[in-house]
Write an enzyme that holds these catalytic residues in place. Structure first.
Site, PDB file in Angstrom:
ATOM      1  N   GLU A 147      48.622  22.632  52.085  1.00  0.00           N
ATOM      2  CA  GLU A 147      49.668  22.377  51.354  1.00  0.00           C
ATOM      3  C   GLU A 147      49.792  23.540  50.333  1.00  0.00           C
ATOM      4  O   GLU A 147      48.860  24.532  50.525  1.00  0.00           O
ATOM      5  CB  GLU A 147      49.148  20.995  50.395  1.00  0.00           C
ATOM      6  CG  GLU A 147      48.944  19.880  51.002  1.00  0.00           C
ATOM      7  CD  GLU A 147      48.079  18.763  50.132  1.00  0.00           C
ATOM      8  OE1 GLU A 147      48.132  17.673  50.903  1.00  0.00           O
ATOM      9  OE2 GLU A 147      47.967  18.981  48.909  1.00  0.00           O
ATOM     10  N   SER A 152      43.305  27.437  52.450  1.00  0.00           N
ATOM     11  CA  SER A 152      41.927  27.703  53.089  1.00  0.00           C
ATOM     12  C   SER A 152      40.942  26.882  52.719  1.00  0.00           C
ATOM     13  O   SER A 152      39.858  26.514  52.998  1.00  0.00           O
ATOM     14  CB  SER A 152      41.484  29.036  53.021  1.00  0.00           C
ATOM     15  OG  SER A 152      42.504  29.983  53.727  1.00  0.00           O
ATOM     16  N   GLU A 385      44.001  29.215  59.786  1.00  0.00           N
ATOM     17  CA  GLU A 385      42.669  28.463  60.128  1.00  0.00           C
ATOM     18  C   GLU A 385      41.610  29.359  59.136  1.00  0.00           C
ATOM     19  O   GLU A 385      40.418  29.480  59.711  1.00  0.00           O
ATOM     20  CB  GLU A 385      42.256  28.345  61.678  1.00  0.00           C
ATOM     21  CG  GLU A 385      43.432  27.640  62.302  1.00  0.00           C
ATOM     22  CD  GLU A 385      42.892  27.316  63.773  1.00  0.00           C
ATOM     23  OE1 GLU A 385      41.673  27.289  63.970  1.00  0.00           O
ATOM     24  OE2 GLU A 385      43.937  26.980  64.659  1.00  0.00           O
TER      25      GLU A 385
END
Length: 407
Positions: A147, A152, A385
């Protein structure tokens, strides 16, 4: 291309869980890797510019990837996948990473962060409904976590899920969601309560595309990775039934996200190694054939030094990826090692790509030259990621906790 390996039909006993022991023996793995390499280097590499120009993976390449089982290479064989464990997964990822990263992105979430949530945490009914179709490529799954205020660090999630009778109603916005424009299933993380002593209050839901209130924004215009589509996803009172709650528990979400992301970090590190190898190969070929003042560029010692630095980085990254994957499979380390691999390899590929442009000189700055595209594409690897900064925090914090635990 022919199918790289045949998977048992649904109903074959599943004796392992994802990431434990391999379902593919060494001989079959060699065949999978060899056919994947042939596909990548003879079918995809020659069409990289076509993919970049059209911002799309051609339908025939998508069909070949499906036929080869690439949409389900990390899905257990019980569910129609190839059943690679993570140590085998990274060998395949290094092959896939040799070409445009958009190709792997096409089926990456099916095998990785979205698919692994179902494999590791879904109920039997959820697996029956979705996993075979995910493994075959009939269903494209998207991992809807990020969002605007929670990238992270998933603990900052603001998307909310509120129980209404037997249903759940989801409201919120997600950003940078890979494959969102073509997704058939969204694996959606939402907060069901404020974080408290019992947990972070984050659950995960399976939301089919087309649900009333679910809308996808326009495709993002990114620096690179043309052909890999991302977009915002909006949930405006999206109603899903109670059985859409992954694992049937509100407390599964945060653990599912962290586990899937950690596994995915090793895969991303392997992708970075594959891309670094490609940048190195392009650099060596150019240095061996291009001339400056009648002398091959590769005869200049400073160019040789750049090639040496590239080679060293690639070899170190490959060794680290294999070590991290082995530690994941054995269960020895599923936190520090994945973050270490992602941190080193994604930073390494950025340096290798930069050196590749330097070796090429002005030619390397021109569009339509592979190293120029690689230079832009790999920049994203240090962001998604979990950024490099987040990986450093995970590693440092983990080392301190480990030291305290042995006292």
């Amino acid at each position: 291309m022919t199918t790289v390996a045949s998977a048992p039909q649904s109903g074959t006993p599943n004796t392992v869980s994802a990431g434990d022991t391999p379902e593919v023996d060494d001989e079959d793995l060699r065949a999978i890797l060899a056919q994947t390499r042939e596909f990548i280097r003879t079918a995809v590499v020659p069409r990289e510019q076509e993919i970049a120009d059209a911002d799309e993976i051609p339908a025939d390449l998508r069909a070949q990837a499906k036929a080869m089982g690439l949409f389900g290479f990390a899905i257990p064989q019980r569910w129609g996948g190839l059943g690679l464990d993570l140590a085998q997964d990274v060998e395949l990822a290094m092959e896939l990473g040799y070409t445009t990263l958009a190709l792997r992105s096409m089926f990456g979430t099916n095998n990785g962060i979205a698919g692994q949530v179902l494999v590791g945490f879904g109920t039997e009914a959820q697996k029956v409904r979705w996993l075979e179709r995910i493994a075959s490529g009939e269903v494209v799954a998207s991992f809807a976590l990020t969002e605007s205020g929670a990238g992270s660090d998933p603990a900052g999630l603001r998307t909310a899920a509120v129980r209404d009778g037997e249903d759940w109603v989801i409201t919120g916005d997600k950003r940078f969601i890979t494959n969102a424009p073509v997704a058939d299933l969204f694996v959606v993380f939402a907060r069901t309560r404020p974080a408290d002593d019992s947990g972070p209050g984050i659950a995960v839901f399976l939301v089919p595309a087309g649900r009333p209130g679910l809308s996808v924004g326009v495709k993002d215009r990114k620096m690179g990775q043309e052909g890999s589509w991302t977009a915002d996803v909006h949930f405006d009172g999206v109603r899903v039934p109670g059985d859409a709650l992954v694992g049937g528990s509100e407390d599964v979400g945060f653990r599912a996200a962290m586990t899937s992301l950690a596994r995915g970090r090793v895969h991303i590190a392997a992708m970075a190694v594959g891309q670094a190898q490609r940048a190195l190969d392009e650099s060596v070929e150019y240095a061996a054939t291009a001339t400056q003042g009648g002398t091959p560029v590769g005869d200049f010692q400073l160019v040789q030094a750049m090639l040496a630095d590239q080679q060293t980085g690639v070899m170190a990254g490959r060794a680290l990826v294999r070590d991290a994957a082995a530690k994941w499979v054995s269960g020895e380390d599923r936190r520090i090692a994945p973050s270490s691999a992602k941190l080193f390899c994604t930073e390494m590929v950025g340096k290798v790509a930069d050196l590749a442009v330097q070796v090429h000189g002005g030619t390397g700055y021109m569009r339509d030259v592979p190293v120029e595209r690689i230079y832009r594409d790999v920049r994203l690897l240090r962001l998604y990621e979990g950024t490099s900064e987040i990986q450093r925090l995970i590693i440092g914090r983990g080392l301190v906790r480990r030291a305290r635990s042995v006292r």
